[in-house]
Design a protein around this motif. Structure first.
Motif, mmCIF file in Angstrom:
data_model
loop_
_atom_site.group_PDB
_atom_site.id
_atom_site.type_symbol
_atom_site.label_atom_id
_atom_site.label_comp_id
_atom_site.label_asym_id
_atom_site.label_seq_id
_atom_site.Cartn_x
_atom_site.Cartn_y
_atom_site.Cartn_z
ATOM 1 N N SER A 1 5.425 -2.920 -4.290
ATOM 2 C CA SER A 1 6.123 -3.360 -3.081
ATOM 3 C C SER A 1 5.404 -2.749 -1.892
ATOM 4 N N LYS A 2 5.714 -3.234 -0.705
ATOM 5 C CA LYS A 2 5.040 -2.683 0.474
ATOM 6 C C LYS A 2 5.296 -1.184 0.600
ATOM 7 N N ASP A 3 6.446 -0.731 0.105
ATOM 8 C CA ASP A 3 6.793 0.691 0.172
ATOM 9 C C ASP A 3 6.208 1.516 -0.970
ATOM 10 N N GLY A 4 5.459 0.876 -1.861
ATOM 11 C CA GLY A 4 4.875 1.599 -2.978
ATOM 12 C C GLY A 4 5.217 0.957 -4.305
ATOM 13 N N PHE A 5 4.879 1.654 -5.374
ATOM 14 C CA PHE A 5 5.095 1.155 -6.720
ATOM 15 C C PHE A 5 6.366 1.774 -7.302
ATOM 16 N N PHE A 6 7.209 0.915 -7.882
ATOM 17 C CA PHE A 6 8.492 1.355 -8.409
ATOM 18 C C PHE A 6 8.596 0.990 -9.891
ATOM 19 N N GLU A 7 9.254 1.863 -10.639
ATOM 20 C CA GLU A 7 9.611 1.510 -12.006
ATOM 21 C C GLU A 7 10.984 0.864 -11.996
ATOM 22 N N ILE A 8 11.109 -0.250 -12.699
ATOM 23 C CA ILE A 8 12.396 -0.940 -12.834
ATOM 24 C C ILE A 8 12.762 -0.994 -14.311
ATOM 25 N N ASP A 9 13.997 -0.621 -14.599
ATOM 26 C CA ASP A 9 14.536 -0.711 -15.950
ATOM 27 C C ASP A 9 15.570 -1.828 -15.959
ATOM 28 N N PHE A 10 15.216 -2.957 -16.573
ATOM 29 C CA PHE A 10 16.138 -4.088 -16.604
ATOM 30 C C PHE A 10 17.255 -3.901 -17.625
ATOM 31 N N ASN A 11 17.202 -2.837 -18.413
ATOM 32 C CA ASN A 11 18.333 -2.491 -19.271
ATOM 33 C C ASN A 11 19.494 -1.959 -18.452
ATOM 34 N N PHE B 1 11.039 5.236 -7.424
ATOM 35 C CA PHE B 1 9.683 5.285 -6.869
ATOM 36 C C PHE B 1 8.752 6.022 -7.825
ATOM 37 N N VAL B 2 7.507 5.500 -7.955
ATOM 38 C CA VAL B 2 6.523 6.122 -8.840
ATOM 39 C C VAL B 2 5.320 6.645 -8.062
ATOM 40 N N PHE B 3 4.677 5.784 -7.284
ATOM 41 C CA PHE B 3 3.522 6.244 -6.497
ATOM 42 C C PHE B 3 3.223 5.245 -5.386
ATOM 43 N N GLN B 4 2.363 5.661 -4.472
ATOM 44 C CA GLN B 4 1.904 4.802 -3.391
ATOM 45 C C GLN B 4 0.416 5.056 -3.173
ATOM 46 N N VAL C 1 -0.790 -4.054 6.166
ATOM 47 C CA VAL C 1 -1.081 -4.837 4.965
ATOM 48 C C VAL C 1 0.038 -4.655 3.949
ATOM 49 N N ARG C 2 0.084 -5.572 2.986
ATOM 50 C CA ARG C 2 0.969 -5.439 1.833
ATOM 51 C C ARG C 2 0.163 -5.764 0.579
ATOM 52 N N TYR C 3 0.697 -5.370 -0.566
ATOM 53 C CA TYR C 3 0.054 -5.713 -1.828
ATOM 54 C C TYR C 3 0.262 -7.189 -2.133
ATOM 55 N N ASN C 4 -0.667 -7.753 -2.901
ATOM 56 C CA ASN C 4 -0.510 -9.122 -3.357
ATOM 57 C C ASN C 4 -0.750 -9.174 -4.867
ATOM 58 N N ASP C 5 -1.722 -9.910 -5.340
ATOM 59 C CA ASP C 5 -1.889 -10.066 -6.786
ATOM 60 C C ASP C 5 -2.435 -8.800 -7.444
ATOM 61 N N GLY C 6 -2.101 -8.635 -8.729
ATOM 62 C CA GLY C 6 -2.574 -7.472 -9.473
ATOM 63 C C GLY C 6 -2.676 -7.755 -10.961
ATOM 64 N N ILE C 7 -3.347 -6.849 -11.674
ATOM 65 C CA ILE C 7 -3.537 -6.982 -13.115
ATOM 66 C C ILE C 7 -3.888 -5.604 -13.661
ATOM 67 N N THR C 8 -3.726 -5.387 -14.945
ATOM 68 C CA THR C 8 -4.233 -4.167 -15.568
ATOM 69 C C THR C 8 -5.494 -4.501 -16.352
ATOM 70 N N ASP C 9 -6.444 -3.563 -16.366
ATOM 71 C CA ASP C 9 -7.642 -3.775 -17.173
ATOM 72 C C ASP C 9 -7.368 -3.312 -18.607
ATOM 73 N N PRO C 10 -8.286 -3.543 -19.548
ATOM 74 C CA PRO C 10 -8.041 -3.171 -20.941
ATOM 75 C C PRO C 10 -7.834 -1.676 -21.173
ATOM 76 N N PHE D 1 -5.693 4.781 -11.483
ATOM 77 C CA PHE D 1 -5.624 5.246 -12.864
ATOM 78 C C PHE D 1 -5.423 6.759 -12.887
ATOM 79 N N LYS D 2 -4.393 7.175 -13.581
ATOM 80 C CA LYS D 2 -4.101 8.599 -13.775
ATOM 81 C C LYS D 2 -4.087 9.378 -12.464
ATOM 82 N N GLY D 3 -3.420 8.782 -11.466
ATOM 83 C CA GLY D 3 -3.233 9.471 -10.191
ATOM 84 C C GLY D 3 -4.376 9.349 -9.210
ATOM 85 N N GLU D 4 -5.454 8.683 -9.592
ATOM 86 C CA GLU D 4 -6.611 8.527 -8.718
ATOM 87 C C GLU D 4 -6.808 7.058 -8.370
ATOM 88 N N SER D 5 -7.143 6.783 -7.103
ATOM 89 C CA SER D 5 -7.384 5.408 -6.679
ATOM 90 C C SER D 5 -8.739 5.294 -6.005
#
Length: 272
Positions: A70-80, A86-89, A96-105, A130-134
């Motif tokens: 999200s624009k405010d950062g990355f959040f963990e959601i538990d649909f259970n 909040f997890v990280f930013q 700017v805001r985030y748009n498309d994303g993917i994880t690598d292998p 990855f692991k706290g580094e961007s």
């Protein structure tokens, strides 16, 4: 073979469908409504969680648990539990805001940015986390959209929508670095490339903003193989489920007769 409308809630901009093959669940977002959805195709249940800023894409964690940008950062959601935290930013600009994303292998988060609330040329980037580094892996983008990896993870395909092209990058799985190789697909008609996904046959399926369709392309020679029309103008993204059928998200258009934009569609490709 007709696209089947399975969800419509008057959203302006549905985006980012991703299918959890292990747990048979679909996730997608309504960017400007700040909503994240979880859809169960078996039970037809749709759950939603609302955040406080525009959302863009989903990364899997475990059954009914995701990370969403999200624009405010990355959040963990538990649909259970329908809870979020909040997890990280990343260190991105306010405009700017985030748009498309993917994880690598390996598990790196790959995500692009774009101008917000106003789109401006070349103020976005594509980041790796990855692991706290961007780090920045692609610079000076405008509307960072579709991302897809080859099945061996050594090639990254990327769409910066205003270029009307799909770029191919060599991808180093050890370092997460990219190297531009070529533009492999060019759009010459009315539609512009938005989100995309790769099929089992290594062909790319691309949602066409303004083109009212999803199209299938061969990234090896740039050949258009197929088009499937939808009953709306702005098609935003697509993903495969575990039956090799497509889920497709769409957005509204400023046209009086565009009443089906902003819906989620299902296309049974294996019935063609």
């Amino acid at each position: 073979m007709n696209p089947n409308l399975i969800f419509h809630s008057n959203s302006e901009l549905l985006e980012g469908p991703v299918f959890d093959l292990d747990n048979n669940l679909l996730y997608f977002v309504s960017i400007l409504d700040c909503l994240v959805y979880c859809y169960n195709p078996s039970t037809k249940e749709i759950l939603s969680v609302k955040l406080d800023s525009p959302v863009s894409c989903v990364f899997f964690k475990e059954r009914k648990k995701i990370i969403v940008s999200s624009k405010d950062g990355f959040f963990e959601i538990d649909f259970n539990t329908l809870k979020k935290h909040f997890v990280f930013q990343l260190d991105i600009e306010d405009f700017v805001r985030y748009n498309d994303g993917i994880t690598d292998p390996v598990g790196r988060f790959i995500i692009g940015t774009m101008g917000y609330p106003e789109v401006k040329n070349n103020i976005g980037n594509v980041y790796s986390y990855f692991k706290g580094e961007s780090k920045t892996i692609i610079e000076n983008t405008t509307i960072s959209n579709g991302l897809a990896f080859s099945h061996d993870g050594k090639t990254l395909f990327f769409i910066d929508t205003p270029t009307n092209k799909v770029a191919k990058y060599a991808y180093d799985l050890k370092t997460g670095e990219v190297e531009f190789q070529s533009h492999v697909i060019e759009f010459r008609e009315k539609g512009s490339p938005d989100g995309m996904c790769m099929g089992k046959d290594s062909m790319l399926w691309i949602a066409e903003w303004g083109g009212g369709c999803v199209s299938k392309w061969n990234p090896n020679n740039g050949e258009l193989l197929e088009k499937i029309n939808l009953p709306c103008t702005n098609v935003t993204s697509c993903c495969f489920d575990n039956k090799s059928n497509l889920y497709v998200t769409t957005a509204k258009a400023n046209k009086p007769n565009d009443i089906y934009g902003g819906g989620l569609y299902y296309i049974e490709l294996n019935k063609i």
